[in-house]
Structures are given as structure tokens and as C-alpha cells.
Scaffold this motif. Structure first.
Motif, PDB file in Angstrom:
ATOM      1  N   HIS A   1      44.038  21.515   7.920  1.00 37.33           N
ATOM      2  CA  HIS A   1      43.829  20.232   7.866  1.00 37.33           C
ATOM      3  C   HIS A   1      42.544  20.265   6.618  1.00 37.33           C
ATOM      4  O   HIS A   1      41.697  19.744   6.806  1.00 37.33           O
ATOM      5  CB  HIS A   1      42.963  19.570   9.025  1.00 37.33           C
ATOM      6  N   CYS A  56      47.266  21.652  -1.318  1.00 42.41           N
ATOM      7  CA  CYS A  56      47.775  22.609  -0.394  1.00 42.41           C
ATOM      8  C   CYS A  56      48.488  23.699  -1.221  1.00 42.41           C
ATOM      9  O   CYS A  56      49.765  23.372  -1.459  1.00 42.41           O
ATOM     10  CB  CYS A  56      48.567  21.939   0.759  1.00 42.41           C
ATOM     11  N   CYS A  81      43.869  19.450   3.798  1.00 42.12           N
ATOM     12  CA  CYS A  81      45.060  18.923   2.953  1.00 42.12           C
ATOM     13  C   CYS A  81      44.377  18.226   1.721  1.00 42.12           C
ATOM     14  O   CYS A  81      45.252  18.467   0.521  1.00 42.12           O
ATOM     15  CB  CYS A  81      45.911  17.876   3.432  1.00 42.12           C
ATOM     16  N   CYS A 126      53.430  24.433   7.193  1.00 43.11           N
ATOM     17  CA  CYS A 126      52.059  24.164   7.391  1.00 43.11           C
ATOM     18  C   CYS A 126      51.196  24.961   8.208  1.00 43.11           C
ATOM     19  O   CYS A 126      51.667  25.358   9.352  1.00 43.11           O
ATOM     20  CB  CYS A 126      51.951  22.485   7.878  1.00 43.11           C
TER      21      CYS A 126
END
Ligand code: FAD
Ligand code: SF4
Length: 567
Positions: free
Chosen positions: A235, A241, A237, A231
Motif C-alpha cells: 500500500h 509501483c 501505491c 502486488c
């Protein structure tokens, strides 16, 4: 005759899974890995990992409306546009409300994602285990019915799904929030750490932790085998992703199932009902409306998993009538569709914090700080039942900083500096399942596929009001003790549903007279049908629920494979 036998053969599988979201994806993975020919029926379109995330790498200026949804889109979608994750960059992963009508006898915001992957593409990825404080709550506090399982039954299955999914967090050692199998945690920022220290100083019963979430902070081999990577803390998402940084059916369970060669994934297939064979006294298949051809088709299997998400699972079972089950499949108790509950998200607080002006943080952390439930845990200590989790985060105001005005070089210079620290705090409260909170089928209104529309009749009660007031008071006190200023409590008054944690209607229990499912998630009265999504939940706890759906699903598949003689 031969034609019909041939077509039956062609449409026959070992297992049918209805729905490809979080729970259906897990069912598909488990069955396929165990060598069973598995048909996944999904009402929406296909969404392929990476290739079907059209906005994942777009910048704000790439969007015609800079990311905001338009008036037209909000008019077509009066319900889903209330969801915080709905915007120009993500709206393709939400239903068009006007294409999927239902009847709100009482206001209920039903937030849906109809596509391969379901809501796993757009969830907020918060994952916490239940504890015995939740499994024992109905019998301790005298509501709903006793759960037929306890934490020890699910603990190994939590570990099993967590290792594959990838959960970041700490091992916090909290009695009512058992530790997960974790990857390294995200960090609290300086103001959150400050609040953490103050909470420790002032309270014996509260602890601030970083939210455990389904993000790969440090992928293990099992994650790289899935083709998923670390990750990047962007953000973004909800757009899907491309790194596979968070868990979704699309990035994880569905491609894993496909790799086995045992998966048949059929998008554009709305399950109408389950076929019950009176002579064999079991379910033999499902009726499906193909949304492209509008044809009604039949598919057959020895075992059926219903994972259409809570309310659609209720709808399918209510619509599966036969002479044996005139009121819906397995519904001898008459309780199908009843005892629906949800999470109370109405309360929030905002505040500001002076100081730490020289401090910032790295990236856009895709999780938040949490205070696990502290009300009525070890004993009943308030005048309402159950409790709530508190989520909060601190951040510095960005360039738009409260719409400050000005122009020219000085203005531009000002807005390049981060603004003051701001705090946002919200509740996630348990609601108590009640018989009158129910869903049922309309007798006269149908959807575009000839399926009766669902009627939602679900509302708050006095217990929810008291719990809300308690959160607003306790939240204010915590922020005050932490030295925050400008504390503003707020009741959104939002309808049930917007929490997107609806559960129940097909509850588990020990007694077929008062429940629909047994301890293995099988219908008491039709044992080759399993329900392992939110519909199965006897009560709703205060934790985010999807991790529990995953664990229940993996456990139920294991049971089906070891006990259903015909597969
Ligand atoms: C913005 C947002 C934030 C969230 N945050 C969190 C969180 O932080 N933590 C958490 O635990 N949960 C969260 N949730 C909730 C979470 O997404 C759901 O609990 C979870 O997706 C439920 O899994 P499911 O398999 O039951 O349903 P879904 O993932 O919704 O999948 C159901 C699938 O069934 C399909 N389907 C429905 N009806 C039929 C039919 N008749 N025939 C064929 N297919 C059908 C649907 O199209 C869908 O693909 C969030 C949800 C949203 C939208
Ligand atoms: S924060 Fe992580 S999971 Fe979310 S989009 Fe960015 S890389 Fe992917």
C-alpha cells in the motif's frame, strides 16, 4: 507555401489523443495496436515507469519530514494538500496549485495530476461496473437526459478492459454491481467478516463485499507481457509501483502502445484548442503551447480523442471557437460545460470494536470492504433521489495508538503490541446533474500559456444533504447492529471536487438539442472528435468511475477505426 505544407506533413498523424491519463492511455493503446500513427499530447512532464518513482522504495526515516508535507508545500498547494494521498512521498505527482490557477465562483477543490500518466499514478484503484440501474436512472427518476446506451452495450468492453488491466475481487452476483472478470480477491479481516455476518443477519437489501480493485493478485500472461508483477500488499501505491502491481497508464497502456512503434508521446504540450475547418466541416488538428519554448504549434490528424480529464476537456472544447462554433466546439445546444456532477463524500463514521484481540492481518491491503448501494435501487423508497455506496475497513491501532504517553522500557514494550480494533466508514453518494452546476471560461483572466482560466460554479443541493443524513443514520445503525462502540458520525463539509470524481459538461444523449455527444462518444456536430473521459457522463452513478471511462474509450476507438473512412 512549401515550408508550410512540409511542416503540416511533419506534424500529421492518423489520430491525436489529448491527455495520457487513464482514458487517454487506453485510447493510445487501442489505436496503436490497430496500426494507427497516434500522437499523445500531454501537458505535463514525462514519467517513466519505475525510473521516475523516486520515493517508491523509501522508508519513513528516509524523508526529511518523515513523510509529512511541509508548511511551505501546504501554502503553495492550498487545494491539492487537502487530498488524503498528498504527502511528502507523493507530492511530485500533484500539480502545484499556484502554477495552475482557476476561479472558484463557488468552492471547488480541483485535484489534478499533470504528467504522463495523469491521475492514474495516484488513484485509489477501486473499480466497479455500472449496471442498468445507473444507465436507466435519469429516465426513471426524471433528471438530466436519458443515456443513449445501456449496460449490454458496455458489458463486453468492461470484460475487455478488465482482462488487460487486472481486477481483483469476487464474483458477488449483485444486481446493481455486475460481476467483473476477476483475479483472486483480497481478504476481509476478522472484524470486517464479523460485520459482514451481522449485515447478512439483519438486512435483506445489503451485502458486504471486498472492494474490487485494479491490482494483480495473481498476474496472468497478459500482465506479465506488460512487464507487471504480483502486488505485494505494501500500500505504497501512490508513489508509483515498481512491481507494476496496480494499473496505471505508465505501467501498462502507454508502454504497450509504445511497443507497437506507432506511438508518439509529446510531453510539455498544453493543448490550447481544437482547429475546426469550416470548409471540410470537421476538426483537422489542435493548437498546442510547448511549455518549454512557449511556442504555439499545430498538429493535425483525422480523428481527435479528448481525454484531458473532465474539467480540462470542457475547457479545451469551450476554448475551441470558430465562426461555425462561436460558443465552443460542437456547442449548438448551449449546454457545453453544464450539468457537471460529482460524488458526495462528506459523510464518515468512526467506531471501535472490542474483541478479536488475538487476531491480526497480513500486510497492508490496498483495498477496502464495500456495501453496494441499497437505497432507491429497485424502487424509490426514500425522499431523496439516488443512493450511495458504503466503504469501510477495520484495522488495529499502530504504534502511535492515539498518541499515548510514557517513556522507558515499559512504554516501548507497550507500543510494540497492536492496539484496539478501529473502524472507519465512508460514503460515496451519487449527485444529480443540474444545469446550474457548470464551468465556463473567464473573459479576462488567463493562465501562464494564454489560455482562459476556468470558472467553477458547482455546489451541493438539498438532495445531497438528505442523502448525507441518511448515510450517517444507516451507517450508525449498521455499526450498532454489528456490536461496535464509540460510534461517531462526521460531516466533513468538504467542497465538491475533493471526491475527485467530477463528471459531465459534455454529456452523451440521444438528441443533439439536449446533449453534446452521441452513443459512440462523438460530438453530434463534429463527428471526428470523441470525448471518452468523465466529461461524457450523462449522470454519475455511485460507483468509482474510471473503469467505465476505460470501457467507453475502448468501445469508442473500435467505433472510430471501423467507421472513420479516412484513417
Ligand atoms: C487520490 C485519488 C484517488 C482516486 N481513486 C479512484 C478510485 O479508486 N477509482 C476510480 O475509479 N477513480 C479514482 N480516482 C479518479 C481517477 O484518477 C480519475 O477518474 C481518472 O484518472 C480519470 O482519467 P482521465 O483520463 O479522465 O484523467 P487523468 O488520469 O487525470 O488524465 C488526464 C491527463 O490529461 C492531461 N491534460 C489536461 N489538460 C491538458 C491539455 N490542455 N493538454 C494536454 N494534456 C492535458 C493531464 O496532465 C493528465 O495527464 C482517484 C483520483 C485520485 C487523485
Ligand atoms: S500494494 Fe501492490 S500495487 Fe501498491 S505499491 Fe505495493 S505492490 Fe505496488
Amino acid at each position: 507555401m512549401n515550408l508550410s505544407i512540409n511542416s503540416k506533413k511533419k506534424n500529421s498523424y492518423d489520430v491525436i489523443v489529448i491527455g495520457s491519463g487513464i482514458s487517454g492511455g487506453w485510447a493510445a493503446k487501442e489505436f496503436c495496436e490497430k496500426g494507427l500513427k497516434t500522437l499523445v499530447l500531454e501537458r505535463g512532464r514525462d514519467v517513466r515507469h519505475i525510473t521516475d518513482y523516486p520515493t517508491a522504495m523509501s522508508n519513513p526515516w528516509d524523508f526529511p519530514h518523515r513523510g509529512r508535507s511541509t508548511v511551505v508545500s501546504e501554502t503553495i498547494n492550498p487545494i491539492v494538500n487537502k487530498c488524503y494521498a498528498f504527502e511528502e512521498a507523493t507530492e511530485h505527482f500533484f500539480v502545484k496549485d499556484n502554477e495552475h490557477p482557476y476561479i472558484q465562483e463557488k468552492p471547488f477543490d480541483w485535484i489534478r495530476g499533470y504528467q504522463v500518466g495523469g491521475k492514474s499514478l495516484i488513484w485509489a484503484r477501486q473499480t466497479q461496473r455500472w449496471s442498468d440501474f445507473e444507465f436507466e436512472a435519469p429516465s426513471r427518476d426524471g433528471f438530466a437526459v436519458d443515456w443513449p446506451i445501456r449496460y449490454k452495450d458496455l458489458a463486453p468492453w468492461y470484460s475487455y478492459v478488465e482482462k488487460f488491466t487486472g481486477i481483483s475481487g469476487n464474483r458477488d452476483g449483485i444486481a446493481n454491481l455486475p460481476d467483473s472478470e476477476v483475479l483472486p480477491p483480497f481478504e476481509l479481516n476478522c472484524v470486517e467478516k464479523h460485520i459482514q455476518e451481522k449485515v447478512k443477519e439483519y438486512y435483506q437489501d445489503r451485502q458486504v463485499i471486498i472492494g474490487r480493485c485494479a491490482h494483480l493478485t495473481q498476474p496472468n500472461e497478459i500482465h506479465t507481457q506488460q512487464g507487471r508483477g504480483q502486488c505485494q500488499a505494501r500500500h505504497l501505491c501512490y508513489r508509483g509501483c515498481p512491481y507494476g502491481g496496480y494499473f496505471s497508464s505508465n505501467s501498462s497502456t502507454i508502454p504497450w502502445a509504445a511497443k507497437t512503434g506507432n506511438l508518439t508521446l509529446r510531453p510539455h504540450s498544453v493543448v490550447h484548442s481544437i482547429i475546426y475547418d469550416e470548409q471540410k466541416q470537421k476538426a483537422t488538428g489542435v493548437r498546442v503551447v510547448d511549455t518549454n519554448s512557449k511556442e504555439m504549434l499545430e498538429f493535425f490528424a483525422e480523428v481527435i480523442f479528448v481525454n484531458a480529464a473532465c474539467l480540462n476537456t470542457n475547457l479545451i472544447l469551450l476554448n475551441s471557437t470558430s465562426s461555425r462554433f462561436p460558443n465552443g466546439l460542437g456547442n449548438d445546444s448551449g449546454l457545453l460545460g453544464k450539468y457537471v456532477a460529482f460524488h458526495n463524500y462528506r459523510g464518515s463514521l468512526t467506531a471501535s470494536f472490542e474483541g478479536y484481540k488475538d487476531k491480526y492481518y497480513y500486510g497492508r491491503r490496498p483495498t477496502t470492504a464495500f456495501i453496494p448501494s441499497f437505497r432507491n435501487v429497485f424502487k424509490q423508497d426514500t425522499d431523496f433521489l439516488r443512493g450511495y455506496m458504503v466503504a469501510f475497513s477495520a484495522s488495529r491501532a499502530g504504534w502511535h495508538q492515539g498518541g499515548q504517553e510514557g517513556f522507558g522500557a515499559e512504554y516501548k514494550e507497550n507500543i510494540t503490541q497492536p492496539g484496539d480494533w478501529e473502524i472507519y466508514m465512508m460514503m460515496q453518494g451519487e449527485t444529480v446533474p443540474k444545469e446550474q452546476n457548470h464551468v465556463r471560461l473567464s473573459k479576462d483572466q488567463k493562465d501562464a500559456w494564454g489560455i482562459p482560466q476556468l470558472i467553477t460554479s458547482i455546489e451541493y443541493d438539498q438532495n445531497d444533504e438528505k442523502l448525507l443524513q441518511d448515510f450517517l443514520m444507516q451507517g450508525t445503525e449498521i455499526l450498532e447492529k454489528s456490536g461496535c462502540k464509540n460510534i461517531s458520525p462526521y460531516d466533513s463539509g468538504q467542497a465538491p471536487g475533493l471526491d475527485i470524481h467530477e463528471m459531465g459538461g459534455v454529456r452523451m444523449g440521444k438528441d443533439p438539442k439536449t446533449s453534446l455527444l452521441n452513443q459512440w462518444n462523438q460530438l453530434h456536430h463534429c463527428k471526428n472528435v470523441y470525448v471518452t473521459d468523465g466529461a461524457c457522463m450523462t449522470s454519475v452513478g455511485n460507483q468509482n468511475p474510471s473503469l467505465t471511462f476505460m470501457a467507453l474509450t475502448a468501445r469508442a476507438v473500435n467505433h472510430a477505426v471501423s467507421t472513420q473512412k479516412t484513417i
